[in-house]
Design an enzyme around this catalytic site. Sequence first.
Site, short mmCIF file in Angstrom:
data_model
loop_
_atom_site.label_atom_id
_atom_site.label_comp_id
_atom_site.label_asym_id
_atom_site.label_seq_id
_atom_site.Cartn_x
_atom_site.Cartn_y
_atom_site.Cartn_z
N LYS A 22 0.92 -0.72 -0.06
CA LYS A 22 0.10 -0.62 -0.24
C LYS A 22 1.03 0.91 -0.32
CE LYS A 22 -2.84 0.92 3.81
NZ LYS A 22 -3.15 2.02 4.49
N SER A 23 1.71 1.32 0.59
CA SER A 23 2.94 2.67 1.00
C SER A 23 3.30 2.63 -0.41
CB SER A 23 3.62 2.36 2.18
OG SER A 23 3.09 2.12 3.74
N ARG A 27 2.72 5.70 -2.96
CA ARG A 27 3.62 7.01 -3.76
C ARG A 27 4.35 6.85 -4.98
NH1 ARG A 27 4.07 5.63 1.65
NH2 ARG A 27 5.28 7.33 3.00
N GLY A 94 -5.04 7.77 5.73
CA GLY A 94 -3.79 8.88 6.22
C GLY A 94 -2.31 9.27 5.67
N ARG A 122 -8.74 12.13 12.78
CA ARG A 122 -7.10 12.03 12.95
C ARG A 122 -6.32 13.01 12.77
NH1 ARG A 122 -5.08 6.72 9.91
NH2 ARG A 122 -3.44 6.80 10.53
N GLN A 169 4.89 9.26 7.61
CA GLN A 169 3.67 10.29 6.33
C GLN A 169 4.42 11.09 6.60
OE1 GLN A 169 0.01 9.14 7.49
NE2 GLN A 169 -0.27 7.44 7.09
N ASP A 315 2.09 -1.04 11.31
CA ASP A 315 0.92 -1.50 11.24
C ASP A 315 1.02 -2.61 11.36
OD1 ASP A 315 -0.19 0.92 10.16
OD2 ASP A 315 0.96 0.54 8.27
N LYS A 342 -3.93 5.61 14.77
CA LYS A 342 -4.31 4.96 13.84
C LYS A 342 -6.14 5.48 13.11
CE LYS A 342 -0.23 4.42 12.77
NZ LYS A 342 0.20 4.49 11.55
N ARG A 346 -6.19 2.07 18.43
CA ARG A 346 -5.71 0.13 18.01
C ARG A 346 -5.56 -0.41 19.36
NH1 ARG A 346 -3.09 0.24 12.03
NH2 ARG A 346 -4.81 0.69 10.90
#
Length: 429
Positions: A22-23, A27, A94, A122, A169, A315, A342, A346
């Site tokens: 995902k990251s 990008r 996020g 958030r 982030q 994560d 998050k 969590r």
Amino acid sequence: MQNYTVRPAKSVRGEISVPGDKSISHRSIMFGSIASGVTTVTGFLRGEDALATLEAFRAMGVQIDDDGETVTIQGRGLHGLSEPTDVLDCGNSGTSMRLLTGLLAGQNFFSVLSGDKYLRARPMKRVVGPLAQMGARISGRAGGEKAPLAIQGSKLKGIEYDSPVSSAQVKSAIMLAGLYAGGETVVREPHLSRDHSERMLRAFGAHVETFPGGVKVRGGAELTGRDIVVPGDISSAAFFLVAGLIVPGSDLLIRGVGVNPTRTGIIDVLKGMGGDLELINQRDESGEPVADIRVRHSKLTAMEISGDVVPRAIDEFPAICVAASLAQGTTVVRDAAELRVKETDRISAMADNLKRAGVSIVETPDGMEITGVSSLKGCAADSFGDHRIAMSMMVAGLVAQNETSVSDVECIATSFPGFVNLLEGVVQR
């Protein structure tokens, strides 16, 4: 809201591949859009979060084509984006909101970022604050602490920033603003967070230099489009790693997983608990280390999880909590206050759910103490609208004494749309 019922498993066996990271998917769209020329992305994660980033750049005039196999981006160059005619909707992401805030701060136009009710709750000041030091003009609810965020692009200057949190982030948002800033921008952080931005920006041609404890970016470099292969997401693989460890008789191979050293905290933790994990066929793809991971059922023992490993596994903590709930002894988690901000809190969410399953858990401000049990009870688990909580409790349900129901599992689509089918495909009953 859709609930899902999980029945106990006899074992977890087979070979699988998990969706793209995902990251890296986020990008690849961002950097390809502000590069000159064509960027192709193979293995792009078509989850809601990464698709929110894709749609945001389409709304800023970038042509992005997806044939189901490859995403092709016609880059507009560093200063080629167009002012969006509507609010940019980041959904639950996020990453989209925080990185876009940095990227948009140096444009020559006005933009507004918003998202769903969870994202609008958030904290954003951690990004807005340092960007304001660079000259960014950003306003939002609660003094810039909460979205929607209104961004009037402006001329930026490089800064040196010591981040109080280890957050990729935050670091990436400042780095992206640094591409548009005069001079050098330096970001330091307490512990090294994931470094996908540094690796990929350098591959695109940005002036990026890393040093122990931080990163330096020099503004003004033109980026050039390139071909990107996105590896499997270790955060998605984590649920299958834990399932393989805790379900008796399990033997599972997960192919093509990204094993960037800033992301392999989950492997270090599970091995530290006695987990039988083996990295095989290690290789490099598009500047990222990749491996196949074999996992077999193991007897786990408790450990302390703190310090440098925490941001490298941030994560994956919901899945780690499930493993700890079946480990012998008391697992102590410290230095993980970031988990409270998050998609949901969590720490509280996993404590609440695992208590329902019969586990003894004590919350602390920056972590928890989990005393393992020999078996879990089936329960009604609450996802709290958080994809990682939902998937973690579905894995826990595989070893419960009877059925476990998990609420609101639609949220899984933010990161892992095919999770249920992939899990059911390897579960033996």
